[in-house]
Design a protein around this motif. Structure first.
Motif, PDB file in Angstrom:
ATOM      1  N   ASN A 165       0.822  -1.210   0.000  1.00 19.87           N
ATOM      2  CA  ASN A 165       0.000   0.000   0.000  1.00 19.87           C
ATOM      3  C   ASN A 165       0.857   1.262   0.000  1.00 19.87           C
ATOM      4  O   ASN A 165       0.533   2.255  -0.666  1.00 19.87           O
ATOM      5  CB  ASN A 165      -0.930  -0.011   1.211  1.00 19.87           C
ATOM      6  N   GLU A 169       1.109   4.060  -3.132  1.00 17.84           N
ATOM      7  CA  GLU A 169       0.844   5.489  -2.959  1.00 17.84           C
ATOM      8  C   GLU A 169       2.027   6.357  -3.404  1.00 17.84           C
ATOM      9  O   GLU A 169       1.838   7.485  -3.838  1.00 17.84           O
ATOM     10  CB  GLU A 169       0.516   5.774  -1.495  1.00 17.84           C
ATOM     11  N   THR A 170       3.219   5.821  -3.285  1.00 19.74           N
ATOM     12  CA  THR A 170       4.408   6.630  -3.586  1.00 19.74           C
ATOM     13  C   THR A 170       4.929   6.443  -4.998  1.00 19.74           C
ATOM     14  O   THR A 170       5.583   7.338  -5.537  1.00 19.74           O
ATOM     15  CB  THR A 170       5.534   6.284  -2.600  1.00 19.74           C
TER      16      THR A 170
END
Length: 258
Positions: A165, A169-170
């Motif tokens: 996760n 996101e990055t």
């Protein structure tokens, strides 16, 4: 000492003295150990049974396509669930016996110089309980360690999903987190030729978001805690039975009837 006009006070004191004697004859260590044992075994057996059933569903749904790949795991889960039934029944009866033995030896302590006398059979019975309880504690220590394996597996799985996760996101690229996998074959849940045998990337992240995963994880943690409570109860039983036996040996040196 008390006025004759107040016989109810004498009766009340008689009941009070009787209650004090009864409370003094209660084997509190054995009673606490029995409550701990019942609580621990209830958590271990109940939650462990449901966790095993949910594990079979998770493996069948996400980690194995062919039924032959997890037939050994399914058979192990089925037989271990029957073992859980036997463990629950055995420990229930054995804890009752240990509690009864605690009442017996506590009565011997409280009436050391009275008419009560400990027999050689009673001392041998206490020694037998010490040996059996010690062996059970050692065996249950192995069970407690074995219960940590599924907790470790689901903990690693949750941490891996958390990593996915964060990467999702990055980093915009799917390839950056597609290599992060959880392989059930490494934990012995499936044979090495099982396909796919592992879940990677967002597929693994989606598994961690399911209700089945969270429920199974919590059940294994609760079963692990229950096994620890039962182990604590067995160690407490060992201490209590050893003390009771030492007391009976001490009474035996007083010239007790055999």
């Amino acid at each position: 000492m008390f006025p004759v006009r107040q016989p109810w006070l004498c009766k009340a004191l008689g009941c009070y003295d009787c209650c004090i004697r009864c409370l003094g004859a209660v084997p509190y260590p054995s009673l606490v150990a029995t409550l701990l044992c019942f609580t621990g075994m209830a958590l271990f057996c109940g939650c462990g049974h449901e966790a095993l059933a949910n594990t079979e569903v998770l493996v069948e749904t996400y980690f194995a396509r062919n039924i032959q790949d997890y037939v050994i795991l399914a058979s192990f889960i089925k037989y271990f669930q029957y073992v859980i039934y036997g463990l629950a029944s055995f420990f229930f009866l054995y804890c009752i016996l240990l509690l009864a033995e605690g009442f017996y030896t506590t009565s011997a302590v409280k009436q050391t110089f009275g008419e009560f006398r400990s027999t050689r059979c009673g001392r041998c019975l206490s020694l037998t309980f010490i040996i059996v309880t010690y062996v059970l504690a050692v065996i249950w220590l192995a069970v407690f360690a074995f219960t940590a394996i599924p907790v470790f597996f689901f903990f690693n799985m949750a941490q891996t999903c958390h990593t996915i996760n964060i990467l999702a996101e990055t980093t915009p690229s799917i390839n950056q987190h597609g290599w992060v996998c959880m392989d059930a074959r490494q934990y012995g849940l499936l044979p090495w030729n099982a396909m796919p045998g592992k879940a990677c990337g967002m597929t693994l992240a989606s598994i961690c978001k399911t209700k089945e995963f969270f429920v199974t994880y919590d059940l294994y943690i609760t079963a692990f805690v229950g096994a620890g409570i039962a182990l604590l109860a067995l160690f407490l039983y060992v201490v209590a039975t050893t003390y009771n036996y030492a007391v009976l040996r001490f009474l035996g040196r007083k010239g007790l009837r055999c």
